[in-house]
Write an enzyme that holds these catalytic residues in place. Sequence first.
Site, mmCIF file in Angstrom:
data_model
loop_
_atom_site.group_PDB
_atom_site.id
_atom_site.type_symbol
_atom_site.label_atom_id
_atom_site.label_comp_id
_atom_site.label_asym_id
_atom_site.label_seq_id
_atom_site.Cartn_x
_atom_site.Cartn_y
_atom_site.Cartn_z
ATOM 1 N N ARG A 169 -1.699 -2.687 6.762
ATOM 2 C CA ARG A 169 -2.821 -1.749 6.861
ATOM 3 C C ARG A 169 -4.025 -2.271 6.088
ATOM 4 N NH1 ARG A 169 -1.334 3.370 4.370
ATOM 5 N NH2 ARG A 169 0.434 2.328 3.388
ATOM 6 N N LEU B 14 0.813 -1.221 0.000
ATOM 7 C CA LEU B 14 0.000 0.000 0.000
ATOM 8 C C LEU B 14 0.846 1.272 0.000
ATOM 9 C CD1 LEU B 14 -2.899 -1.039 2.403
ATOM 10 C CD2 LEU B 14 -2.796 -1.200 -0.095
ATOM 11 N N GLN C 154 3.841 3.730 -2.157
ATOM 12 C CA GLN C 154 3.741 4.496 -3.400
ATOM 13 C C GLN C 154 3.688 3.604 -4.644
ATOM 14 O OE1 GLN C 154 7.130 7.026 -4.229
ATOM 15 N NE2 GLN C 154 6.005 8.302 -5.695
ATOM 16 N N ASP D 258 2.934 -9.282 7.856
ATOM 17 C CA ASP D 258 3.847 -8.472 8.658
ATOM 18 C C ASP D 258 5.240 -9.047 8.442
ATOM 19 O OD1 ASP D 258 5.354 -7.213 10.543
ATOM 20 O OD2 ASP D 258 4.096 -7.786 12.260
ATOM 21 N N LYS E 96 19.774 0.245 3.157
ATOM 22 C CA LYS E 96 19.720 -0.146 1.741
ATOM 23 C C LYS E 96 21.070 -0.681 1.260
ATOM 24 C CE LYS E 96 15.398 0.431 0.685
ATOM 25 N NZ LYS E 96 14.548 -0.718 0.316
ATOM 26 N N TYR F 174 18.087 4.971 6.556
ATOM 27 C CA TYR F 174 17.514 4.445 5.310
ATOM 28 C C TYR F 174 18.635 4.005 4.355
ATOM 29 C CZ TYR F 174 14.877 4.822 0.841
ATOM 30 O OH TYR F 174 14.299 4.609 -0.385
HETATM 31 C C1 AKB Z 1 13.284 9.189 -0.456
HETATM 32 O O1 AKB Z 1 13.289 10.378 -0.798
HETATM 33 O O2 AKB Z 1 13.576 8.793 0.679
HETATM 34 C C2 AKB Z 1 12.965 8.169 -1.518
HETATM 35 C C3 AKB Z 1 14.201 7.721 -2.224
HETATM 36 C C4 AKB Z 1 14.856 8.606 -3.204
HETATM 37 O O3 AKB Z 1 14.675 6.655 -1.980
HETATM 38 N N1 AKB Z 1 12.025 8.707 -2.459
#
Ligand code: AKB
Length: 332
Positions: A54, A28, A30, A70, A163, A159
Amino acid sequence: RQVTSDASFHSVSFSETDHPKVLITGGLGQLGVGLAKRLRKRFGNNNVILSDIRKPPSHVFHSGPFIYSDILDYKNLREIVVNNRITWLVHYSALLSAVGEANVSLARDVNITGLHNILDIAAEHGLRLFVPSTIGAFGPTSPRNPTPDLCVQRPRTIYGVSKVHAELMGEYYHHRYGLDFRCLRYPGIISADSQPGGGTTDYAVAIFHDAVKTGKFECNLKPDTRLPMMYIDDCLRATVEMMEAPADTLSMRTYNINAMSFTPEELAQEVQKQLPDLEVTYDIDQVRQAIADSWPMNFDDSNARNDWGWKHNYDLPELVQTMLNYIGSDSR
Ligand code: AKB
C-alpha cells in the site's frame, strides 16, 4: 528457486559487528511503523526499510526508507534483499483471525504461500528471520489456563493453522538448513497510534478511541471473555530483544510472551476509573466470540523469562493510563 542444498545458504554472512540491515514486510500494519522507529534509533535510519503493497502516509514516507514489496512475488522480494544487502527480515505481512475467516483463500495465499517465499529467501541469503506467531496458534483442545509453549495445537481458524505452519516450517528450516529463525507468540497487542486490522482482540484498542471520542463503547465480545494482552511498547521491545538474543540463550525458536490477561468487563472498569461516564454495551459478533472462546485465557511465558530475560513493563493500570493520555492528548 527451490532450496536444494545446505551450501546455498549463508552466501551473504551476517557479521555481528556490523549493524544489521533490516527489511520489515507488512510494514503498514499495526506494528511495522513502531518497530521501524525503534530499530532506526538503534541501527540508523537508512538501515531499516519498511515495505508494504500500500501507499504509505506521508509521515511514514518521510521518516525513513519505504519500498514496495509483495511477498507473493518472489523475484521482487529477492531483488529487494539483494539490492539492499538485507541481513534481518521481520515478516509482519498476514491476515488476522477474523478477516482471515472472511477470506480464507486470500489468508491461505498471504499467510502460507507468502511465508514459503519468505523462508526460502531468508534461507538462501543467510538472513536472520523473525515471524510473529500468536495466541491464535492454539485451539479448543489446548490447555487454556495457562497455555504453555509446548502442548496440543489444533486451532480452528485459517489464521491459527497458518501460524502453526509458520512455527513448524521455521523450526524445520532451522534444524534442517541452519536458518536463524526466531518466533514469538504475541497476545492481543494494544496500540494508540496504529490500528489492528480484522483481529479478535481489536475491541481492546477500539474501546479507548470510542471512550475518548464518544463516551460510548459497543463491545463485540462477551463481558467475561478473558484473553492475554500486551501494550505495543512491550511487544516491540520483546521483538528486538528476541532478535538480539545470543543464539546460545535460545533453548527454543518459538516462545510465548505475555504481559496481562483481562476481560472486556475488567478493561471497561479500569477505563471507567478515568472516564466514569463511559457507557459500555455488548453486541456479540458470533465469529469473533467463537474464536476467542477457543484461545488461551492465560499465557505461560516462563521459558522466555528464563531463557532470554523477558519481562513486561505494562500491567492493566499502566496500559489504560498510557492509552488514555496518548489518545486524549491527540484528540485535544
Ligand atoms: C487477532 O486477534 O487476530 C490478533 C492476534 C491475537 O493474533 N490480534
